[in-house]
Design a protein around this motif. Structure first.
Motif, PDB file in Angstrom:
ATOM      1  N   ARG A 112       0.831  -1.207   0.000  1.00  0.00           N
ATOM      2  CA  ARG A 112       0.000   0.000   0.000  1.00  0.00           C
ATOM      3  C   ARG A 112       0.870   1.263   0.000  1.00  0.00           C
ATOM      4  NH1 ARG A 112      -2.888  -1.298   4.094  1.00  0.00           N
ATOM      5  NH2 ARG A 112      -1.932   0.077   5.612  1.00  0.00           N
ATOM      6  N   VAL A 113       1.916   1.293   0.820  1.00  0.00           N
ATOM      7  CA  VAL A 113       2.805   2.461   0.872  1.00  0.00           C
ATOM      8  C   VAL A 113       3.580   2.594  -0.434  1.00  0.00           C
ATOM      9  CG1 VAL A 113       4.846   3.432   2.008  1.00  0.00           C
ATOM     10  CG2 VAL A 113       2.984   2.482   3.378  1.00  0.00           C
ATOM     11  N   MET A 114       4.074   1.476  -0.951  1.00  0.00           N
ATOM     12  CA  MET A 114       4.832   1.532  -2.205  1.00  0.00           C
ATOM     13  C   MET A 114       3.941   1.977  -3.360  1.00  0.00           C
ATOM     14  SD  MET A 114       7.886   0.960  -1.362  1.00  0.00           S
ATOM     15  CE  MET A 114       8.867   0.428  -2.737  1.00  0.00           C
ATOM     16  N   ASP A 115       2.701   1.547  -3.376  1.00  0.00           N
ATOM     17  CA  ASP A 115       1.767   1.971  -4.419  1.00  0.00           C
ATOM     18  C   ASP A 115       1.498   3.469  -4.320  1.00  0.00           C
ATOM     19  OD1 ASP A 115      -0.183   1.474  -6.585  1.00  0.00           O
ATOM     20  OD2 ASP A 115      -1.650   1.994  -5.028  1.00  0.00           O
ATOM     21  N   SER A 116       1.339   3.959  -3.115  1.00  0.00           N
ATOM     22  CA  SER A 116       1.115   5.386  -2.911  1.00  0.00           C
ATOM     23  C   SER A 116       2.326   6.193  -3.389  1.00  0.00           C
ATOM     24  CB  SER A 116       0.843   5.654  -1.431  1.00  0.00           C
ATOM     25  OG  SER A 116       0.711   7.030  -1.194  1.00  0.00           O
ATOM     26  N   ALA A 117       3.516   5.724  -3.075  1.00  0.00           N
ATOM     27  CA  ALA A 117       4.739   6.409  -3.507  1.00  0.00           C
ATOM     28  C   ALA A 117       4.859   6.385  -5.027  1.00  0.00           C
ATOM     29  CB  ALA A 117       5.960   5.759  -2.866  1.00  0.00           C
ATOM     30  N   ASP A 118       4.522   5.264  -5.652  1.00  0.00           N
ATOM     31  CA  ASP A 118       4.586   5.148  -7.103  1.00  0.00           C
ATOM     32  C   ASP A 118       3.608   6.125  -7.755  1.00  0.00           C
ATOM     33  OD1 ASP A 118       5.731   3.492  -9.412  1.00  0.00           O
ATOM     34  OD2 ASP A 118       3.559   3.327  -9.766  1.00  0.00           O
ATOM     35  N   ARG A 119       2.405   6.212  -7.213  1.00  0.00           N
ATOM     36  CA  ARG A 119       1.415   7.143  -7.766  1.00  0.00           C
ATOM     37  C   ARG A 119       1.888   8.589  -7.636  1.00  0.00           C
ATOM     38  NH1 ARG A 119      -3.021   6.581  -4.640  1.00  0.00           N
ATOM     39  NH2 ARG A 119      -2.307   4.734  -3.575  1.00  0.00           N
ATOM     40  N   ALA A 120       2.479   8.943  -6.485  1.00  0.00           N
ATOM     41  CA  ALA A 120       2.979  10.308  -6.279  1.00  0.00           C
ATOM     42  C   ALA A 120       4.135  10.613  -7.236  1.00  0.00           C
ATOM     43  CB  ALA A 120       3.425  10.491  -4.828  1.00  0.00           C
ATOM     44  N   TRP A 121       5.029   9.658  -7.404  1.00  0.00           N
ATOM     45  CA  TRP A 121       6.174   9.819  -8.308  1.00  0.00           C
ATOM     46  C   TRP A 121       5.687  10.025  -9.740  1.00  0.00           C
ATOM     47  CZ3 TRP A 121       7.844   6.030 -11.963  1.00  0.00           C
ATOM     48  CH2 TRP A 121       9.107   6.264 -12.515  1.00  0.00           C
ATOM     49  N   ARG A 122       4.751   9.206 -10.169  1.00  0.00           N
ATOM     50  CA  ARG A 122       4.228   9.332 -11.537  1.00  0.00           C
ATOM     51  C   ARG A 122       3.489  10.660 -11.728  1.00  0.00           C
ATOM     52  NH1 ARG A 122       4.841   4.725 -14.434  1.00  0.00           N
ATOM     53  NH2 ARG A 122       5.545   2.969 -13.194  1.00  0.00           N
ATOM     54  N   GLU A 123       2.759  11.074 -10.722  1.00  0.00           N
ATOM     55  CA  GLU A 123       2.053  12.357 -10.840  1.00  0.00           C
ATOM     56  C   GLU A 123       3.045  13.509 -10.958  1.00  0.00           C
ATOM     57  OE1 GLU A 123      -0.675  14.960 -11.652  1.00  0.00           O
ATOM     58  OE2 GLU A 123      -1.036  12.809 -11.598  1.00  0.00           O
ATOM     59  N   SER A 124       4.140  13.448 -10.221  1.00  0.00           N
ATOM     60  CA  SER A 124       5.134  14.525 -10.305  1.00  0.00           C
ATOM     61  C   SER A 124       5.791  14.544 -11.688  1.00  0.00           C
ATOM     62  CB  SER A 124       6.175  14.418  -9.199  1.00  0.00           C
ATOM     63  OG  SER A 124       7.023  13.311  -9.399  1.00  0.00           O
ATOM     64  N   LEU A 125       5.952  13.398 -12.312  1.00  0.00           N
ATOM     65  CA  LEU A 125       6.521  13.339 -13.667  1.00  0.00           C
ATOM     66  C   LEU A 125       5.496  13.735 -14.720  1.00  0.00           C
ATOM     67  CD1 LEU A 125       8.590  10.031 -13.483  1.00  0.00           C
ATOM     68  CD2 LEU A 125       9.417  12.379 -13.268  1.00  0.00           C
ATOM     69  N   ARG A 126       4.238  13.520 -14.425  1.00  0.00           N
ATOM     70  CA  ARG A 126       3.156  13.835 -15.371  1.00  0.00           C
ATOM     71  C   ARG A 126       2.991  15.347 -15.565  1.00  0.00           C
ATOM     72  NH1 ARG A 126      -0.413  10.750 -13.203  1.00  0.00           N
ATOM     73  NH2 ARG A 126      -0.201   9.045 -14.662  1.00  0.00           N
ATOM     74  N   VAL A 127       3.405  16.148 -14.601  1.00  0.00           N
ATOM     75  CA  VAL A 127       3.189  17.595 -14.695  1.00  0.00           C
ATOM     76  C   VAL A 127       4.402  18.360 -15.233  1.00  0.00           C
ATOM     77  CG1 VAL A 127       1.413  17.594 -12.901  1.00  0.00           C
ATOM     78  CG2 VAL A 127       3.795  18.046 -12.279  1.00  0.00           C
ATOM     79  N   VAL A 128       5.508  17.663 -15.496  1.00  0.00           N
ATOM     80  CA  VAL A 128       6.695  18.320 -16.054  1.00  0.00           C
ATOM     81  C   VAL A 128       6.841  17.881 -17.504  1.00  0.00           C
ATOM     82  CG1 VAL A 128       9.187  18.638 -15.868  1.00  0.00           C
ATOM     83  CG2 VAL A 128       7.814  18.336 -13.794  1.00  0.00           C
ATOM     84  N   THR A 129       6.897  18.860 -18.394  1.00  0.00           N
ATOM     85  CA  THR A 129       6.992  18.561 -19.821  1.00  0.00           C
ATOM     86  C   THR A 129       8.431  18.718 -20.322  1.00  0.00           C
ATOM     87  OG1 THR A 129       6.619  20.824 -20.569  1.00  0.00           O
ATOM     88  CG2 THR A 129       4.640  19.457 -20.150  1.00  0.00           C
ATOM     89  N   ILE A 130       8.638  18.215 -21.528  1.00  0.00           N
ATOM     90  CA  ILE A 130       9.936  18.391 -22.176  1.00  0.00           C
ATOM     91  C   ILE A 130      10.205  19.882 -22.374  1.00  0.00           C
ATOM     92  CG2 ILE A 130      11.266  17.930 -24.280  1.00  0.00           C
ATOM     93  CD1 ILE A 130      10.869  15.488 -22.352  1.00  0.00           C
ATOM     94  N   ALA A 131       9.178  20.660 -22.670  1.00  0.00           N
ATOM     95  CA  ALA A 131       9.342  22.113 -22.798  1.00  0.00           C
ATOM     96  C   ALA A 131       9.795  22.732 -21.478  1.00  0.00           C
ATOM     97  CB  ALA A 131       8.036  22.754 -23.272  1.00  0.00           C
ATOM     98  N   ASP A 132       9.255  22.245 -20.364  1.00  0.00           N
ATOM     99  CA  ASP A 132       9.685  22.737 -19.048  1.00  0.00           C
ATOM    100  C   ASP A 132      11.167  22.443 -18.830  1.00  0.00           C
ATOM    101  OD1 ASP A 132       7.033  23.500 -18.414  1.00  0.00           O
ATOM    102  OD2 ASP A 132       6.614  21.543 -17.483  1.00  0.00           O
ATOM    103  N   LEU A 133      11.574  21.227 -19.165  1.00  0.00           N
ATOM    104  CA  LEU A 133      12.983  20.852 -19.003  1.00  0.00           C
ATOM    105  C   LEU A 133      13.877  21.707 -19.892  1.00  0.00           C
ATOM    106  CD1 LEU A 133      12.766  16.949 -18.963  1.00  0.00           C
ATOM    107  CD2 LEU A 133      13.180  18.468 -17.023  1.00  0.00           C
ATOM    108  N   ALA A 134      13.463  21.900 -21.140  1.00  0.00           N
ATOM    109  CA  ALA A 134      14.256  22.700 -22.074  1.00  0.00           C
ATOM    110  C   ALA A 134      14.377  24.144 -21.578  1.00  0.00           C
ATOM    111  CB  ALA A 134      13.628  22.656 -23.463  1.00  0.00           C
ATOM    112  N   ALA A 135      13.306  24.689 -21.033  1.00  0.00           N
ATOM    113  CA  ALA A 135      13.354  26.052 -20.502  1.00  0.00           C
ATOM    114  C   ALA A 135      14.335  26.143 -19.342  1.00  0.00           C
ATOM    115  CB  ALA A 135      11.957  26.502 -20.063  1.00  0.00           C
ATOM    116  N   GLU A 136      14.357  25.122 -18.509  1.00  0.00           N
ATOM    117  CA  GLU A 136      15.294  25.128 -17.383  1.00  0.00           C
ATOM    118  C   GLU A 136      16.735  24.999 -17.870  1.00  0.00           C
ATOM    119  OE1 GLU A 136      15.976  23.115 -13.026  1.00  0.00           O
ATOM    120  OE2 GLU A 136      14.067  22.812 -14.060  1.00  0.00           O
ATOM    121  N   VAL A 137      16.948  24.164 -18.894  1.00  0.00           N
ATOM    122  CA  VAL A 137      18.285  24.071 -19.481  1.00  0.00           C
ATOM    123  C   VAL A 137      18.710  25.438 -20.010  1.00  0.00           C
ATOM    124  CG1 VAL A 137      19.601  23.105 -21.422  1.00  0.00           C
ATOM    125  CG2 VAL A 137      18.199  21.603 -20.003  1.00  0.00           C
ATOM    126  N   ASP A 138      17.805  26.121 -20.674  1.00  0.00           N
ATOM    127  CA  ASP A 138      18.118  27.450 -21.219  1.00  0.00           C
ATOM    128  C   ASP A 138      18.503  28.453 -20.133  1.00  0.00           C
ATOM    129  OD1 ASP A 138      17.828  26.765 -23.868  1.00  0.00           O
ATOM    130  OD2 ASP A 138      15.838  27.655 -24.094  1.00  0.00           O
TER     131      ASP A 138
END
Length: 155
Positions: A112-138
């Motif tokens: 249950r805890v590992m599933d919750s952590a996996d869902r949180a991790w995936r949600e944090s990755l779901r909200v960051v786009t390649i454009a966001d990463l590129a802007a940060e690189v810039d």
């Protein structure tokens, strides 16, 4: 998570800023990684519909859609698959102190805890786009280095 995810993300960020398709060999050289290894990651990204390749003299890879529409999670799942990082094997049902299946009415607390952590991790990755990463690189990379990299890619 496999190392291919890191290479895939770096390639997507590069492709985001490239005006023309970038050959796989050039991406491999830029990142100092084996061309055959990187080709496998690019094939996975292509199979997932995130990049496409074009053949010919000016061929190479490019993103299939705007970088603001491709998330980090898209890349992770393209390369490593959508399965959760943790898979419960019901350890509590094994060994000399095994709990009978009928007494396991609720999910294992560890699962249950590992599933919750996996869902949180995936949600944090779901909200960051390649454009966001590129802007940060810039904003975090010296301009002259970015200019040199862009010129090298287009040469």
């Amino acid at each position: 998570m496999s190392g291919g995810v890191e290479w895939g993300l770096h390639c997507c960020v590069v492709l985001c800023g490239a005006g023309e398709p970038v050959p796989a060999a050039k991406l491999a050289k830029l990142h100092d990684v084996s061309p055959s290894y990187l080709a496998k990651q690019l094939q996975l990204l292509s199979k997932a519909g995130l990049v496409r390749s074009t053949q010919g003299q000016s061929g190479g890879y490019r993103l299939t859609r705007d970088a603001a529409e491709i998330t980090m999670l898209d890349v992770v799942e393209a390369i490593d698959g959508p399965q959760p990082a943790f898979r419960c094997t019901e350890v509590r049902r094994r060994g000399p102190m095994a709990v009978p299946p009928e007494r396991c009415a609720t999910p294992c607390p560890i699962a249950r805890v590992m599933d919750s952590a996996d869902r949180a991790w995936r949600e944090s990755l779901r909200v960051v786009t390649i454009a966001d990463l590129a802007a940060e690189v810039d904003t975090t990379t010296p301009r002259e280095l970015l200019d040199r990299a862009r010129a090298w890619l287009s040469a």
